[in-house]
Design a protein around this motif. Structure first.
Motif, PDB file in Angstrom:
ATOM      1  N   VAL A 135       0.852  -1.188   0.000  1.00 48.95           N
ATOM      2  CA  VAL A 135       0.000   0.000   0.000  1.00 48.95           C
ATOM      3  C   VAL A 135       0.886   1.235   0.000  1.00 48.95           C
ATOM      4  N   ASN A 136       0.733   2.085  -0.990  1.00 52.86           N
ATOM      5  CA  ASN A 136       1.358   3.415  -0.963  1.00 52.86           C
ATOM      6  C   ASN A 136       0.273   4.412  -0.585  1.00 52.86           C
ATOM      7  N   THR A 137       0.340   4.945   0.651  1.00 51.77           N
ATOM      8  CA  THR A 137      -0.704   5.884   1.079  1.00 51.77           C
ATOM      9  C   THR A 137      -0.730   7.133   0.210  1.00 51.77           C
ATOM     10  N   HIS A 138       0.425   7.482  -0.366  1.00 51.91           N
ATOM     11  CA  HIS A 138       0.535   8.519  -1.390  1.00 51.91           C
ATOM     12  C   HIS A 138       1.903   8.315  -2.052  1.00 51.91           C
ATOM     13  N   LEU A 139       2.242   9.153  -3.024  1.00 51.61           N
ATOM     14  CA  LEU A 139       3.413   8.873  -3.843  1.00 51.61           C
ATOM     15  C   LEU A 139       4.553   9.864  -3.632  1.00 51.61           C
ATOM     16  N   HIS A 140       4.719  10.355  -2.413  1.00 49.53           N
ATOM     17  CA  HIS A 140       5.894  11.154  -2.091  1.00 49.53           C
ATOM     18  C   HIS A 140       7.128  10.259  -1.997  1.00 49.53           C
ATOM     19  N   ASN A 141       8.297  10.894  -2.109  1.00 49.77           N
ATOM     20  CA  ASN A 141       9.552  10.149  -2.222  1.00 49.77           C
ATOM     21  C   ASN A 141       9.836   9.222  -1.048  1.00 49.77           C
ATOM     22  N   ASP A 142       9.354   9.561   0.153  1.00 51.15           N
ATOM     23  CA  ASP A 142       9.654   8.769   1.341  1.00 51.15           C
ATOM     24  C   ASP A 142       8.569   7.749   1.667  1.00 51.15           C
ATOM     25  N   HIS A 143       7.726   7.431   0.678  1.00 49.35           N
ATOM     26  CA  HIS A 143       6.673   6.430   0.859  1.00 49.35           C
ATOM     27  C   HIS A 143       6.691   5.359  -0.221  1.00 49.35           C
ATOM     28  N   VAL A 144       7.544   5.532  -1.219  1.00 45.00           N
ATOM     29  CA  VAL A 144       7.543   4.603  -2.352  1.00 45.00           C
ATOM     30  C   VAL A 144       8.923   4.064  -2.695  1.00 45.00           C
ATOM     31  N   GLY A 145       9.945   4.441  -1.932  1.00 42.70           N
ATOM     32  CA  GLY A 145      11.320   4.164  -2.337  1.00 42.70           C
ATOM     33  C   GLY A 145      11.647   2.695  -2.501  1.00 42.70           C
TER      34      GLY A 145
END
Length: 300
Positions: free
Chosen positions: A115-125
């Motif tokens: 689950v990616n709660t949103h696609l900022h750099n520190d949530h999808v790396g």
């Protein structure tokens, strides 16, 4: 690795980074006052704020859930080897996160859902890893859940204007597009039932497609709320934003709505970046809130 149980769901906290984010309280939270931080020193020190230099402390962590026979990761941190020219702290990181994940009993092939709660750099790396100079999915058997609104917002082909675009440079190319091209992305709209215990629900503001995961199992209730909250101070004072909000009014509304719901249902709040015990329960206190108790994780 420490694990708590919420109904039939186990929750393990796997930390990628903890420490300063190299921002003062007013830089990170422009709408907050120095007096508010000083008045709440007892709540914030030593885990969330260093009053000597006014630097905010934060954590990158992935929540590992085991629910209904599946292994589910909520957010994947900053990742290793990613070039972030306008987010130096996360640029070319080199951590042992994958070894920590293994110590939690999770091998990449075992992950069923990301689950990616949103696609900022520190949530999808950690969506991807570098293999033979190409970014490939880290979790090859997983379904990556992304809100369609969020996916469309960051897709450069759509030309949306983004306030936080500099910090997110290269993220689409190295952490989102590779898993989409591999056929692993499920774009969801409205709300999305992961299983009988877990539901994804929209909470736009921080980004247009920001979401949280609602857990209901037995008598337990929890909200994995991504970046709706960045600091323990917002748990009691939701009236100020971080500097990373795409829609400031939307972020304020979403934060208050989630806190009100958590207070009314006695839900455990598990933000993405909270140091210390990492999660808390709150109650209403007039127009604000009070922390009732911390989660059963050790302080970090």
């Amino acid at each position: 690795m420490e694990t708590i149980r919420l109904g039939n769901v186990s929750v393990t906290r796997v930390v990628e980074y903890t420490g300063t984010v190299e921002m003062t309280s007013r830089q990170f939270f422009p709408g907050s006052s120095p007096e508010l931080w000083q008045e709440n020193e007892g709540l914030l020190v030593p885990d969330h704020w260093n009053p000597r230099n006014d630097l905010v402390l934060s954590t990158l962590q992935t929540w590992v859930l085991r629910s209904g026979g599946k292994t589910i990761l909520i957010d994947t941190g900053a990742g290793n080897g990613k070039y972030r020219p306008y987010a130096n702290l996360w640029s070319y990181m080199d951590t042992d996160f994958m070894r920590r994940l293994a110590r939690a009993g999770v091998m990449p092939r075992d992950v069923d859902v990301v689950v990616n709660t949103h696609l900022h750099n520190d949530h999808v790396g950690w969506n991807t890893k570098l293999v033979d100079r190409a970014w490939v999915p880290t979790f090859p058997n997983a379904t990556y859940l992304m809100a369609k609104t969020e996916f469309d917002f960051w897709n450069p082909e759509n030309g949306f204007k983004q306030k936080t675009a500099p910090g997110n440079q290269n993220v689409w190319e190295d952490s989102v597009l590779p898993v989409y091209q591999a056929g692993l992305v499920k774009l969801w709209e409205g709300s999305y039932a992961i299983d009988s215990n877990l539901t994804l629900e929209p909470a736009p503001g921080h980004t247009p497609g920001s979401a949280f995961v609602r857990l209901r199992s037995g008598n337990d209730h929890a909200l994995f709320c991504g970046d709706l909250l960045h600091t323990a101070l917002q748990l009691e004072h939701p009236e100020f934003n971080s500097c990373f909000e795409e829609d400031e009014q939307g972020a304020l509304k979403a934060r208050r709505r989630v806190l009100e719901h958590a207070a009314d249902t006695k839900a455990l709040l598990l933000p993405a970046h909270l140091p210390g015990h990492g999660a808390a329960e709150v109650r209403r206190d007039g127009s604000h809130f009070k922390i009732v108790d911390w989660a059963g994780f050790s302080r970090i």
